[in-house]
Design a protein around this motif. Structure first.
Motif, short mmCIF file in Angstrom:
data_model
loop_
_atom_site.label_atom_id
_atom_site.label_comp_id
_atom_site.label_asym_id
_atom_site.label_seq_id
_atom_site.Cartn_x
_atom_site.Cartn_y
_atom_site.Cartn_z
N GLY A 1 -0.60 32.78 5.15
CA GLY A 1 -0.42 34.08 5.75
C GLY A 1 0.69 34.86 5.10
N VAL A 2 1.27 35.73 5.89
CA VAL A 2 2.32 36.62 5.43
C VAL A 2 3.55 36.33 6.28
N GLY A 3 4.72 36.31 5.65
CA GLY A 3 5.96 36.02 6.35
C GLY A 3 6.12 36.86 7.61
N GLY A 4 6.61 36.23 8.66
CA GLY A 4 6.84 36.93 9.91
C GLY A 4 5.69 36.84 10.90
N GLN A 5 4.60 36.15 10.51
CA GLN A 5 3.44 36.07 11.40
C GLN A 5 3.44 34.85 12.31
N GLY A 6 4.34 33.92 12.11
CA GLY A 6 4.40 32.76 13.00
C GLY A 6 3.79 31.50 12.45
N SER A 7 3.67 31.38 11.13
CA SER A 7 3.10 30.16 10.57
C SER A 7 4.00 28.95 10.81
N LEU A 8 5.31 29.18 10.90
CA LEU A 8 6.23 28.07 11.17
C LEU A 8 5.95 27.45 12.53
N LEU A 9 5.76 28.27 13.56
CA LEU A 9 5.44 27.74 14.89
C LEU A 9 4.08 27.05 14.87
N ALA A 10 3.12 27.61 14.18
CA ALA A 10 1.79 27.00 14.11
C ALA A 10 1.87 25.61 13.48
N SER A 11 2.61 25.46 12.38
CA SER A 11 2.71 24.16 11.73
C SER A 11 3.51 23.18 12.60
N LYS A 12 4.54 23.67 13.28
CA LYS A 12 5.32 22.82 14.20
C LYS A 12 4.44 22.32 15.33
N LEU A 13 3.63 23.21 15.90
CA LEU A 13 2.73 22.84 16.99
C LEU A 13 1.72 21.78 16.52
N LEU A 14 1.13 22.01 15.35
CA LEU A 14 0.17 21.04 14.82
C LEU A 14 0.82 19.68 14.57
N GLY A 15 2.00 19.71 13.96
CA GLY A 15 2.71 18.45 13.70
C GLY A 15 2.99 17.69 14.99
N HIS A 16 3.48 18.39 16.00
CA HIS A 16 3.76 17.77 17.29
C HIS A 16 2.49 17.19 17.91
N LEU A 17 1.43 17.98 17.92
CA LEU A 17 0.15 17.55 18.48
C LEU A 17 -0.35 16.27 17.81
#
Length: 191
Positions: A10-26
């Motif tokens: 994606g593009v910086g500022g869209q929330g990819s960091l939270l998405a990857s954190k959520l996936l990792g946790h899951l």
């Protein structure tokens, strides 16, 4: 189980960091060995970013090479097209239909490519294109595009119960934003 390779682009500022954190946790909560790369690219607003998520019985590297991605989760159409060479034959692209103009388009040096979803399908990709921005706004905030995308992605993992996704959201999202993100997830999932 074989290793499953995902890319979040994606593009910086869209929330990819939270998405990857959520996936990792899951995925860790489900007992998988998980490797999540750092965000690569210009993570400031507007720059292209990519994160690799790999999981299975035993994973040795966080990097997804060309032709190896089972899934590309894209916050924007042009970014999905940019990384399509990493998708394996028969792989799936889950893409937000939003168009964010890169600098060459903004300055008038280039035009935003047309018909990107159709072009990706013509190259053999299974494309699930969804207006995640509208769904995020319906949930209560344009910033919830990332969770709408996670909801959509969850449809392709029938072995992971929805409750596990909800628990990951609870673990990764500040409490004051939980209800908004739960709505965004449900809208992306199609419920």
């Amino acid at each position: 189980m074989k290793t499953v390779n995902l890319m979040i682009v994606g593009v910086g500022g869209q929330g990819s960091l939270l998405a990857s954190k959520l996936l990792g946790h899951l995925l860790l909560s489900r007992g998988y060995d998980v490797k999540v790369s750092e965000v690569h690219g210009m993570s400031q607003r507007g720059g292209s970013v990519v994160t690799f998520v790999r999981f299975g019985d035993r994973v040795y590297s966080p990097v997804v090479d060309r032709g190896e991605a089972d899934f590309i989760v894209s916050f924007e159409k042009l970014e999905a097209a940019r990384w399509l060479s990493h998708l394996k034959k028969g792989g799936r692209v889950v893409v937000n239909t939003q168009e964010i103009e890169p600098m060459p388009v903004i300055t008038g040096l280039a035009q935003y490519p047309q018909d990107l979803v159709e072009k990706m399908r013509a190259q053999g990709a299974q494309v699930d294109a969804l207006d995640c921005l509208s769904l995020a706004e319906q949930a209560g905030s344009a910033k919830a595009v990332n969770i709408v995308l996670m909801g959509r992605l969850s449809r392709y993992f029938p072995d992971i119960p929805e409750q596990a996704w909800q628990e990951a959201i609870t673990a990764c999202v500040p409490e004051k934003y939980l209800e908004l993100n739960r709505r965004a997830f449900a809208l992306g999932r199609g419920e």
